[in-house]
Design a protein around this motif. Structure first.
Motif, mmCIF file in Angstrom:
data_model
loop_
_atom_site.group_PDB
_atom_site.id
_atom_site.type_symbol
_atom_site.label_atom_id
_atom_site.label_comp_id
_atom_site.label_asym_id
_atom_site.label_seq_id
_atom_site.Cartn_x
_atom_site.Cartn_y
_atom_site.Cartn_z
ATOM 1 N N ASN A 10 0.901 -1.126 0.136
ATOM 2 C CA ASN A 10 -0.271 -0.094 -0.152
ATOM 3 C C ASN A 10 0.886 1.299 0.253
ATOM 4 O O ASN A 10 0.263 2.235 0.218
ATOM 5 C CB ASN A 10 -0.915 0.059 1.010
ATOM 6 C CG ASN A 10 -2.210 -0.680 0.746
ATOM 7 O OD1 ASN A 10 -2.690 -0.920 -0.195
ATOM 8 N ND2 ASN A 10 -2.936 -1.029 1.889
ATOM 9 N N LYS A 67 -11.467 3.981 -5.538
ATOM 10 C CA LYS A 67 -12.484 3.562 -4.416
ATOM 11 C C LYS A 67 -12.654 2.169 -4.198
ATOM 12 O O LYS A 67 -12.645 1.542 -3.117
ATOM 13 C CB LYS A 67 -13.718 4.387 -4.568
ATOM 14 C CG LYS A 67 -13.420 5.894 -4.378
ATOM 15 C CD LYS A 67 -14.970 6.378 -4.301
ATOM 16 C CE LYS A 67 -14.915 8.032 -3.954
ATOM 17 N NZ LYS A 67 -16.038 8.570 -3.496
ATOM 18 N N HIS A 70 -9.506 1.212 -2.531
ATOM 19 C CA HIS A 70 -9.327 1.505 -0.943
ATOM 20 C C HIS A 70 -10.419 0.681 -0.352
ATOM 21 O O HIS A 70 -10.003 0.561 0.917
ATOM 22 C CB HIS A 70 -9.943 3.172 -0.983
ATOM 23 C CG HIS A 70 -9.843 3.690 0.232
ATOM 24 N ND1 HIS A 70 -11.167 3.814 1.050
ATOM 25 C CD2 HIS A 70 -8.958 4.158 1.060
ATOM 26 C CE1 HIS A 70 -10.917 4.227 2.004
ATOM 27 N NE2 HIS A 70 -9.615 4.466 2.300
ATOM 28 N N GLN A 71 -11.367 0.369 -0.660
ATOM 29 C CA GLN A 71 -12.460 -0.551 -0.021
ATOM 30 C C GLN A 71 -11.900 -1.880 0.439
ATOM 31 O O GLN A 71 -11.887 -2.387 1.332
ATOM 32 C CB GLN A 71 -13.615 -0.914 -0.733
ATOM 33 C CG GLN A 71 -14.647 0.392 -0.598
ATOM 34 C CD GLN A 71 -15.671 0.145 -1.402
ATOM 35 O OE1 GLN A 71 -15.918 -1.015 -2.308
ATOM 36 N NE2 GLN A 71 -16.897 1.017 -0.986
ATOM 37 N N GLN A 75 -7.141 1.752 3.259
ATOM 38 C CA GLN A 75 -6.021 2.872 3.379
ATOM 39 C C GLN A 75 -5.657 3.311 1.880
ATOM 40 O O GLN A 75 -5.938 2.565 0.723
ATOM 41 C CB GLN A 75 -4.823 2.598 3.922
ATOM 42 C CG GLN A 75 -3.961 1.574 3.394
ATOM 43 C CD GLN A 75 -2.771 1.285 4.243
ATOM 44 O OE1 GLN A 75 -2.918 0.573 5.413
ATOM 45 N NE2 GLN A 75 -1.632 1.931 4.108
ATOM 46 N N TRP A 76 -5.225 4.534 1.869
ATOM 47 C CA TRP A 76 -4.743 5.055 0.339
ATOM 48 C C TRP A 76 -3.319 4.804 0.466
ATOM 49 O O TRP A 76 -2.638 4.959 1.413
ATOM 50 C CB TRP A 76 -5.260 6.612 0.383
ATOM 51 C CG TRP A 76 -6.400 6.832 0.234
ATOM 52 C CD1 TRP A 76 -7.580 7.596 1.128
ATOM 53 C CD2 TRP A 76 -7.509 6.538 -0.967
ATOM 54 N NE1 TRP A 76 -8.774 7.538 0.831
ATOM 55 C CE2 TRP A 76 -8.675 6.926 -0.447
ATOM 56 C CE3 TRP A 76 -7.281 5.910 -2.143
ATOM 57 C CZ2 TRP A 76 -9.838 6.683 -1.143
ATOM 58 C CZ3 TRP A 76 -8.389 5.787 -2.799
ATOM 59 C CH2 TRP A 76 -9.834 6.287 -2.602
ATOM 60 N N TYR A 98 -7.446 12.623 -2.541
ATOM 61 C CA TYR A 98 -7.287 11.559 -1.586
ATOM 62 C C TYR A 98 -5.740 11.674 -0.871
ATOM 63 O O TYR A 98 -5.366 10.817 -0.022
ATOM 64 C CB TYR A 98 -7.417 10.054 -2.117
ATOM 65 C CG TYR A 98 -8.924 9.866 -2.784
ATOM 66 C CD1 TYR A 98 -9.961 10.121 -2.094
ATOM 67 C CD2 TYR A 98 -8.796 9.725 -4.093
ATOM 68 C CE1 TYR A 98 -11.153 9.950 -2.582
ATOM 69 C CE2 TYR A 98 -10.044 9.531 -4.842
ATOM 70 C CZ TYR A 98 -11.277 9.714 -3.920
ATOM 71 O OH TYR A 98 -12.597 9.527 -4.588
#
Length: 127
Positions: A10, A67, A70-71, A75-76, A98
């Motif tokens: 990530n 998105k 992210h789900q 986290q971004w 974001y």
């Protein structure tokens, strides 16, 4: 040269075109396929098709890819990497919402991440 071992899960995601040649979709025409991948694991979060006539996916498509990822990760990333050949103002604008930096890199620097996925996609597309 970049390598997956340089990244934490990530920390960075990669946006890239999955196909080398346009994909013919029956009566709908030719499409390209964009993919979003984690740089450390090379896990592909998602893909989407967009018409060859368009230079890039729509902002809505990019938003949906981000998105959905992210789900899955909750986290971004800090950074999104994209080939200089495929730089996208829409991606940069969407990522900025974001707090994600978009960094363009030489396309060759992404091959270690993307080649296996692109080869697999090419095999699938030939069938």
């Amino acid at each position: 040269m970049l390598h997956p071992s340089q990244f934490e899960i990530n920390e960075a995601w990669i946006v890239f075109r999955l196909n080398d040649a346009p994909i013919q979709v029956e009566e709908d025409g030719e499409f390209n396929c964009i993919a979003l991948m984690d740089a450390a694991s090379c896990f592909i979060f998602g893909t989407d098709l967009f018409p060859v006539a368009a230079s890039e996916p729509t902002q809505m498509q990019l938003r949906r890819l981000l998105k959905d990822a992210h789900q899955k990760k909750i986290q971004w990333p800090k950074t999104i990497l994209i080939s200089r050949d495929e730089v996208s103002d829409l991606l940069s604008r969407e990522a900025k919402k974001y707090g994600i930096d978009v960094v363009s890199v030489a396309g060759g620097d992404l091959h270690v991440f993307t080649d296996e996925a692109r080869d697999g996609f090419a095999e699938w597309a030939e069938k």
